[in-house]
Design a protein around this motif. Structure first.
Motif, mmCIF file in Angstrom:
data_model
loop_
_atom_site.group_PDB
_atom_site.id
_atom_site.type_symbol
_atom_site.label_atom_id
_atom_site.label_comp_id
_atom_site.label_asym_id
_atom_site.label_seq_id
_atom_site.Cartn_x
_atom_site.Cartn_y
_atom_site.Cartn_z
ATOM 1 N N SER A 1 -83.326 64.337 -13.265
ATOM 2 C CA SER A 1 -82.640 64.542 -12.199
ATOM 3 C C SER A 1 -83.236 63.862 -10.918
ATOM 4 N N SER A 2 -84.374 63.178 -10.717
ATOM 5 C CA SER A 2 -84.955 62.825 -9.889
ATOM 6 C C SER A 2 -83.934 61.915 -9.403
ATOM 7 N N TRP A 3 -83.358 60.377 -10.674
ATOM 8 C CA TRP A 3 -82.841 59.468 -9.904
ATOM 9 C C TRP A 3 -81.466 59.724 -8.734
ATOM 10 N N ALA A 4 -81.179 60.798 -9.064
ATOM 11 C CA ALA A 4 -79.931 61.294 -8.047
ATOM 12 C C ALA A 4 -79.852 61.940 -6.753
ATOM 13 N N ASN A 5 -78.609 61.325 -5.683
ATOM 14 C CA ASN A 5 -79.210 62.634 -4.393
ATOM 15 C C ASN A 5 -78.877 63.790 -4.421
ATOM 16 N N PHE A 6 -78.501 64.549 -5.683
ATOM 17 C CA PHE A 6 -78.244 65.999 -5.837
ATOM 18 C C PHE A 6 -78.831 66.049 -7.124
ATOM 19 N N GLY A 7 -80.016 66.949 -7.302
ATOM 20 C CA GLY A 7 -80.172 67.441 -8.600
ATOM 21 C C GLY A 7 -79.951 69.255 -8.937
ATOM 22 N N TYR A 8 -79.253 68.993 -9.747
ATOM 23 C CA TYR A 8 -78.923 71.048 -10.190
ATOM 24 C C TYR A 8 -79.839 71.655 -12.011
ATOM 25 N N LEU A 9 -79.656 72.419 -11.556
ATOM 26 C CA LEU A 9 -80.177 73.228 -13.236
ATOM 27 C C LEU A 9 -79.169 73.986 -13.072
ATOM 28 N N VAL A 10 -78.331 74.209 -14.267
ATOM 29 C CA VAL A 10 -76.858 74.984 -14.714
ATOM 30 C C VAL A 10 -77.307 75.693 -15.589
ATOM 31 N N GLN B 1 -71.393 79.804 -9.137
ATOM 32 C CA GLN B 1 -72.262 80.070 -8.494
ATOM 33 C C GLN B 1 -72.928 79.519 -7.348
ATOM 34 N N VAL B 2 -73.275 78.462 -6.613
ATOM 35 C CA VAL B 2 -74.679 77.588 -6.225
ATOM 36 C C VAL B 2 -75.222 78.921 -5.785
ATOM 37 N N LEU B 3 -76.320 78.924 -6.450
ATOM 38 C CA LEU B 3 -77.305 79.806 -6.136
ATOM 39 C C LEU B 3 -78.061 79.564 -5.065
ATOM 40 N N ILE B 4 -78.879 78.631 -5.403
ATOM 41 C CA ILE B 4 -79.511 77.213 -4.359
ATOM 42 C C ILE B 4 -79.271 76.094 -4.558
ATOM 43 N N ALA B 5 -78.913 75.653 -3.085
ATOM 44 C CA ALA B 5 -78.594 74.551 -2.941
ATOM 45 C C ALA B 5 -79.306 73.381 -3.038
ATOM 46 N N ALA B 6 -78.596 72.070 -3.682
ATOM 47 C CA ALA B 6 -79.954 71.161 -3.795
ATOM 48 C C ALA B 6 -80.634 70.178 -2.327
ATOM 49 N N ARG B 7 -81.222 69.625 -2.534
ATOM 50 C CA ARG B 7 -81.485 69.223 -1.460
ATOM 51 C C ARG B 7 -80.978 67.589 -1.548
ATOM 52 N N GLU B 8 -80.659 66.936 -0.421
ATOM 53 C CA GLU B 8 -80.117 65.731 -0.547
ATOM 54 C C GLU B 8 -81.455 64.629 -0.684
ATOM 55 N N ARG B 9 -81.331 64.012 -1.711
ATOM 56 C CA ARG B 9 -82.502 62.723 -1.553
ATOM 57 C C ARG B 9 -81.334 61.899 -1.193
ATOM 58 N N PRO B 10 -82.160 60.372 -0.124
ATOM 59 C CA PRO B 10 -81.152 60.018 0.836
ATOM 60 C C PRO B 10 -80.670 58.269 0.284
ATOM 61 N N GLU B 11 -81.932 58.344 -1.496
ATOM 62 C CA GLU B 11 -81.664 56.932 -1.777
ATOM 63 C C GLU B 11 -81.626 57.463 -3.458
ATOM 64 N N ILE B 12 -80.917 56.454 -4.239
ATOM 65 C CA ILE B 12 -81.057 56.425 -4.845
ATOM 66 C C ILE B 12 -82.317 55.592 -6.034
ATOM 67 N N ASP B 13 -82.527 56.792 -7.173
ATOM 68 C CA ASP B 13 -84.495 55.974 -7.817
ATOM 69 C C ASP B 13 -83.774 55.247 -8.998
ATOM 70 N N TRP B 14 -83.515 53.987 -8.656
ATOM 71 C CA TRP B 14 -82.833 52.843 -9.131
ATOM 72 C C TRP B 14 -83.703 52.604 -10.736
ATOM 73 N N ASP B 15 -84.826 52.114 -9.929
ATOM 74 C CA ASP B 15 -86.246 52.188 -11.960
ATOM 75 C C ASP B 15 -85.673 53.486 -12.495
ATOM 76 N N MET B 16 -85.470 55.005 -12.254
ATOM 77 C CA MET B 16 -85.524 55.529 -13.302
ATOM 78 C C MET B 16 -83.934 55.771 -13.665
ATOM 79 N N VAL B 17 -82.828 55.171 -12.768
ATOM 80 C CA VAL B 17 -82.399 54.864 -13.390
ATOM 81 C C VAL B 17 -81.712 53.826 -14.582
ATOM 82 N N ASN B 18 -82.604 52.688 -14.217
ATOM 83 C CA ASN B 18 -83.458 51.634 -14.951
ATOM 84 C C ASN B 18 -83.739 52.518 -16.678
ATOM 85 N N ARG B 19 -84.416 53.251 -16.123
ATOM 86 C CA ARG B 19 -85.656 53.662 -17.925
ATOM 87 C C ARG B 19 -84.779 54.571 -18.082
#
Length: 151
Positions: free
Chosen positions: A51-60, A97-115
């Motif tokens: 989830s390092s590429w996204a604005n918000f990453g969650y474990l569900v 339920q969201v038990l722990i809110a994700a911290r927003e990343r302001p930018e998308i990691d497009w290198d990771m998206v590409n990978r």
């Protein structure tokens, strides 16, 4: 100047070009049935990695082992900004339920998206849908599981 996108998949490159208006926030979810003391670190590492590429990453997860496990997750998640959702799969997933809110990343990691897009055909299809949304402004319910609110 260095062209950072010259090695990117053409779908990712096109998506980035369309993304520049930043009309969206992108979310990533790593889903597990059970998280307990024995698999917690592995599940957490997968959530961070995937989830390092996204604005918000969650474990569900549908089930969490103990309150000690949740306490450990809070410590791990605070360091990396990953959130945690307790999924209510039995009765109503919408009541999860969201038990722990994700911290927003302001930018998308497009290198990771590409990978991910070059390694995973499903993720490439996601990028194609995202690009289509950026181009048209339409989120087709069939593509995104958007509820039909007109009925």
């Amino acid at each position: 100047m260095e062209d950072l996108s010259k090695e990117w998949h053409h779908e990712v490159r096109d998506c980035v070009t369309q993304y520049s208006d930043k009309r969206t926030k992108l979310w990533s979810f790593e889903a597990k049935l059970l998280i307990n003391r024995s698999n917690m670190r592995e599940c957490f590492s997968q959530a961070v990695s995937n989830s390092s590429w996204a604005n918000f990453g969650y474990l569900v997860a549908a089930e969490i082992g103990s309150t000690d496990s949740l306490k450990e997750l809070r410590t791990l998640f605070a360091a990396h900004g990953i959130g945690f959702i307790k999924l209510d799969v039995v009765d109503n997933p919408a009541d999860s339920q969201v038990l722990i809110a994700a911290r927003e990343r302001p930018e998308i990691d497009w290198d990771m998206v590409n990978r991910l897009a070059t390694e995973n055909r499903d993720f490439l299809e996601y990028v194609k849908l995202l690009k289509q949304f950026y181009q048209t402004g339409e989120a087709r319910p069939a593509d995104w599981d958007v509820p039909d609110l007109d009925n």
